[in-house]
Write a protein that holds these residues in place. Structure first.
Motif, short mmCIF file in Angstrom:
data_model
loop_
_atom_site.label_atom_id
_atom_site.label_comp_id
_atom_site.label_asym_id
_atom_site.label_seq_id
_atom_site.Cartn_x
_atom_site.Cartn_y
_atom_site.Cartn_z
N PRO A 116 0.77 -1.20 0.28
CA PRO A 116 -0.29 0.01 -0.01
C PRO A 116 0.74 1.25 0.10
O PRO A 116 0.41 2.36 -0.62
CB PRO A 116 -0.85 -0.10 1.24
CG PRO A 116 -0.73 -1.73 1.45
CD PRO A 116 0.43 -2.17 1.19
N PHE A 117 2.34 1.02 0.41
CA PHE A 117 2.93 2.23 0.53
C PHE A 117 3.73 2.73 -0.84
O PHE A 117 4.52 3.48 -1.00
CB PHE A 117 3.93 2.11 1.62
CG PHE A 117 3.19 1.57 2.88
CD1 PHE A 117 2.36 2.59 3.69
CD2 PHE A 117 3.47 0.25 3.50
CE1 PHE A 117 1.64 2.00 4.63
CE2 PHE A 117 2.66 -0.11 4.38
CZ PHE A 117 2.15 0.58 5.05
N ALA A 118 3.60 1.66 -1.93
CA ALA A 118 4.46 1.77 -2.98
C ALA A 118 3.64 2.66 -4.21
O ALA A 118 2.61 2.84 -3.91
CB ALA A 118 4.90 0.38 -3.48
N VAL A 119 4.60 3.06 -5.03
CA VAL A 119 3.99 3.74 -6.27
C VAL A 119 2.87 2.99 -6.73
O VAL A 119 3.10 1.79 -7.09
CB VAL A 119 4.99 4.31 -7.04
CG1 VAL A 119 4.44 4.92 -8.40
CG2 VAL A 119 5.99 5.18 -6.49
N PRO A 120 1.61 3.46 -7.11
CA PRO A 120 0.83 2.66 -7.90
C PRO A 120 1.12 2.16 -9.20
O PRO A 120 1.78 2.91 -10.30
CB PRO A 120 -0.42 3.67 -8.27
CG PRO A 120 -0.23 4.60 -7.07
CD PRO A 120 1.15 4.82 -6.89
N GLN A 121 1.19 0.76 -9.53
CA GLN A 121 1.84 0.41 -10.73
C GLN A 121 1.37 -0.95 -11.02
O GLN A 121 1.08 -1.98 -10.14
CB GLN A 121 3.30 0.56 -10.74
CG GLN A 121 4.06 -0.25 -9.62
CD GLN A 121 5.59 0.17 -9.38
OE1 GLN A 121 5.84 0.64 -10.40
NE2 GLN A 121 6.16 -0.32 -8.54
N LEU A 122 1.34 -1.26 -12.29
CA LEU A 122 1.05 -2.86 -12.62
C LEU A 122 2.33 -3.48 -12.68
O LEU A 122 3.36 -3.18 -13.12
CB LEU A 122 0.55 -2.68 -14.17
CG LEU A 122 0.26 -4.45 -14.92
CD1 LEU A 122 -0.98 -4.86 -14.08
CD2 LEU A 122 0.20 -3.97 -16.23
N ALA A 123 2.42 -4.81 -12.14
CA ALA A 123 3.52 -5.62 -11.86
C ALA A 123 3.22 -6.80 -12.45
O ALA A 123 2.43 -7.77 -12.24
CB ALA A 123 4.11 -5.86 -10.44
N ILE A 124 4.04 -7.07 -13.77
CA ILE A 124 3.97 -8.28 -14.34
C ILE A 124 5.15 -9.37 -14.11
O ILE A 124 6.22 -8.81 -14.19
CB ILE A 124 4.03 -8.14 -15.70
CG1 ILE A 124 2.96 -6.89 -16.39
CG2 ILE A 124 3.89 -9.23 -16.76
CD1 ILE A 124 3.04 -6.19 -17.63
#
Length: 229
Positions: free
Chosen positions: A51-59
């Motif tokens: 929840p503290f990380a930069v919003p992003q898609l992880a593949i």
């Protein structure tokens, strides 16, 4: 400490084509998206999503990633294990906040990241991409609705067996502990605590598992995978 890896060939490494959201894009459009994707290699046990990380898609390109949430008591509740070709954080691209979702690598793992802001900039730069992604998202929503109906009919025994197999991957042992209350596990896989108990007993009678409360010992992993995975 994470290690960065640059200079991926677009011909060899279209991470984004693994994600259904981008499945209808042309080769040239995939290249446009891939240009803003960051590739990283993580060691085992590193936190990739929080929840503290930069919003992003992880593949996940290589390796594996466990996705879990925290209970009110702060205990991990495994949701799934993501293997190559899988992904998490798709909602982040559209601004949905991550309140309680974590991703941790189970081995050395190569992840491709697409940040929410880069995604937004891409849509502003290529308006035609927005239309295609809207079409894809609507189609995906229809597919998910069908999948939800299919899940309602799917055998609960298979869901339990596959959940146990994922736990085995996380702890790398044939003896696992259910990381949540049975009523929460029942809710998670879409059944009742009474059905959970019956299905565990059936798996015991078949010789697949041995159960002592929350501790489950997998007696025959290969046969369990052959019958249910």
């Amino acid at each position: 400490m994470s290690k960065y890896k640059h200079h991926f060939s677009h011909d060899e490494h279209h991470c984004v084509q693994l994600v259904p959201l981008f499945g209808l894009l042309s080769e040239s459009e995939l290249v446009q998206v891939e240009q803003v994707v960051n590739h990283k290699i993580f060691e085992k046990g590193e936190t990739v999503i929080s929840p503290f990380a930069v919003p992003q898609l992880a593949i996940v390109a290589h390796g594996s990633l466990k996705i879990y949430q925290l209970s009110s008591a702060g205990k991990e509740q495994l949701l799934r294990v993501i293997e190559p070709g899988g992904y998490a954080g798709e909602d982040a691209l559209f601004g949905v906040m991550n309140d309680n979702l974590y991703g941790e690598t189970l081995e050395e793992t190569q992840i491709c990241f697409l940040r929410q802001q880069d995604f937004k900039n891409l849509l502003l730069k290529y308006p035609e991409l927005s239309l295609k992604l809207l079409e894809t998202t609507v189609r995906r929503a229809a597919e998910m609705q069908y999948q939800a109906q299919f899940l309602m009919m799917e055998d609960v025994e298979s869901r339990i067996a596959n959940y146990l197999l994922q736990l085995v991957k996380v702890v790398d042992s044939n003896s696992v502990m259910i990381p949540m209350k049975m009523k929460d596990l029942a809710t998670f896989i879409g059944t009742t605590p009474e059905t959970i108990s019956r299905k565990f007993k059936i798996l015991e009678e078949k010789g697949f598992i041995e159960r002592r409360g929350k501790i489950i010992k997998i007696l025959d992993i290969d046969s369990l995978e052959d019958d249910y995975a």
